[in-house]
Design an enzyme around this catalytic site. Sequence first.
Site, PDB file in Angstrom:
ATOM      1  N   HIS A   1      73.112  20.537 -25.342  1.00  0.00           N
ATOM      2  CA  HIS A   1      73.278  20.573 -23.886  1.00  0.00           C
ATOM      3  C   HIS A   1      74.759  20.295 -23.615  1.00  0.00           C
ATOM      4  CE1 HIS A   1      72.897  18.893 -19.780  1.00  0.00           C
ATOM      5  NE2 HIS A   1      71.724  19.491 -19.715  1.00  0.00           N
TER       6      HIS A   1
ATOM      7  N   ASP B   1      70.831  12.726 -29.130  1.00  0.00           N
ATOM      8  CA  ASP B   1      70.520  12.989 -27.724  1.00  0.00           C
ATOM      9  C   ASP B   1      69.005  13.147 -27.646  1.00  0.00           C
ATOM     10  OD1 ASP B   1      69.978  14.011 -25.243  1.00  0.00           O
ATOM     11  OD2 ASP B   1      71.301  15.757 -25.423  1.00  0.00           O
TER      12      ASP B   1
ATOM     13  N   GLN C   1      65.158  14.937 -24.402  1.00  0.00           N
ATOM     14  CA  GLN C   1      63.948  15.774 -24.394  1.00  0.00           C
ATOM     15  C   GLN C   1      62.891  15.273 -25.367  1.00  0.00           C
ATOM     16  OE1 GLN C   1      63.522  18.058 -22.169  1.00  0.00           O
ATOM     17  NE2 GLN C   1      65.606  18.366 -21.424  1.00  0.00           N
TER      18      GLN C   1
ATOM     19  N   LYS D   1      63.484  11.981 -16.797  1.00  0.00           N
ATOM     20  CA  LYS D   1      62.734  12.991 -17.557  1.00  0.00           C
ATOM     21  C   LYS D   1      61.499  12.361 -18.200  1.00  0.00           C
ATOM     22  CE  LYS D   1      66.654  16.028 -18.981  1.00  0.00           C
ATOM     23  NZ  LYS D   1      67.186  16.342 -17.746  1.00  0.00           N
TER      24      LYS D   1
ATOM     25  N   CYS E   1      72.365  24.565 -18.754  1.00  0.00           N
ATOM     26  CA  CYS E   1      73.462  23.704 -19.226  1.00  0.00           C
ATOM     27  C   CYS E   1      73.674  23.858 -20.731  1.00  0.00           C
ATOM     28  CB  CYS E   1      73.225  22.241 -18.880  1.00  0.00           C
ATOM     29  SG  CYS E   1      73.327  21.918 -17.130  1.00  0.00           S
TER      30      CYS E   1
END
Lengths: 411, 148
Positions: A125, A202, A205, A228, A368
């Site tokens: 991202h 990261d 998600q 999220k 993104c």
Amino acid sequence: MCPDLLDPEIIKQDFPIFKRRVYGKRLIYLDNAATTQKPRQVIEAMREFYQDYNANIHRGVYRLSVEATEAFENARKKVAKFINAKESEIIFTKNATEALNLVAYSWGLNNLREGDHILLTEMEHHSNIVPWQLISKYTKAKIDYISIDKEGLLVDDEVDRLMEKRPKIVSITHVSNVLGTINNVKKIVEHAHKIGAITVVDAAQSVPHMQVDVQEIGCDFLAFSGHKALGPLGVGVLYGKRDLLEDMNPFLGGGDMISRVWLENSEWNELPWKFEAGTSSIADVIGLGAAVDYLNSIGISRIRKHEIKLTKYALETLSEISDLKIYGTNNLEQRGAVISFNLANIHPHDLATILDEEGIALRAGHHCAMPLMNKLGVAATARASFYLYNAESDVDALVEGLNKARRIFKL
Amino acid sequence: MSSEIYRDMILDYYRHPRNYGSIEDAEIKVQESNPLCGDDIELYIKFDEEKNVKDIKFKGRGCAISVASASLMTELLKGKKLDDLLSFSKKDLLEALGIETLGLNPVRIKCALLPYKALKIGVYSHIGKKLSEEEKHILDYESESQQD
């Protein structure tokens, strides 16, 4: 019914937003990779804070402030436990992007120099690319990208080849927000540590959708966002190993992050507050704590199972639509509940407009991840991403909507 | 209903874009993109001695709305005077596209106005007027029709 399986219709009752209608139709929310809807419990926890004990934290000696501080720090405990970390290693930021920037600036700026390498992947991202580009500009360290194959998986040989350049830091996404690919971060972290690199994951998600254990992964840093994961907007989390955080300079300066201040210099506060300058978004942090409680009450492994089942169903039914191209792997073990696709040459924005009219919220664009779009050779994709409240009937509505688009575009 | 935008006229302009291509010796060459969706347009305008639009072409990639809009806009402006290009308004374009009354959301109105933005930036720079960032912003964000 098997207690292992979720009933999304029952779950939906906890989410007030699903009572609303969109153009007179029920809301079919398929943009969970962008942000998730909020359960009543989260909204209620925030309302309670503002209504019953709204006060600034840490410095107040009065009752309200004590209650607010307790609730705030209690949320930190919940988050720490959720990813198997220590409380002092959980830093609240405004979002995952800020968490990644914190590492890039506080660690990167002080430890990288010309000739050093930063290792990322092609599926990152922008939030895990642009901060490093900025740091690369300041330090002259070079960025390398691990490439992906046709299935959207990282190329193992490329990992090996680029690790030979002995990067000082390796920062990779756990789950791609476009392809849904679940990367074997544990393996990459092990490899990176063997060559002495610092590792960043990261997890924006992954944390909301699957069991994430920072001890198991072994990474040095891990970032995710609250919104999220059913939590409110405005709070993100950075996990960092204590010894590294202790050696790092603060990212932002201000109140709360100091222990003593003189006119000439200052002494930093202890962890984690050293990295939390200024008044935090207190209600949001408390809301995130409530979101973690909610996720625990459902069970993260049940959520993952539900999503695998739904993703399988979606991949099967979507692949029956002719001219529909799905990106990413079909291996459900290596795929999160994210499906990016294109329908013939219909621009994703046109698709999203047609689906919107059916009450379907679906993202269209570059997500993104412009370098990844270039790699896939497209300007944009449409993307459906699921969560615990999505049902097979949502997938059916999507399929129906896509067939309507085919008719409109006379395919 | 917003999917009414995809009626035959729009789809025809999208599938068979008029004036598609580039003009080597154009007086106006401008490239604009919509970072939101990756839509991208290049607009070329060539004038004759009387400052009438002798030729106008566009190329690029985009959604049905932005491509149809560019396609229709070039058709509307061919043969027009420079002054006409200056007075050409958002309303003129949106009306020609027939999307003023469809209740299209602002994000998609922006798609329709991408070629318009390219036109205005190109024409203004041709007459020596440089648009500030704020003025550029107004070009694509304010969907209400207004005189420019």
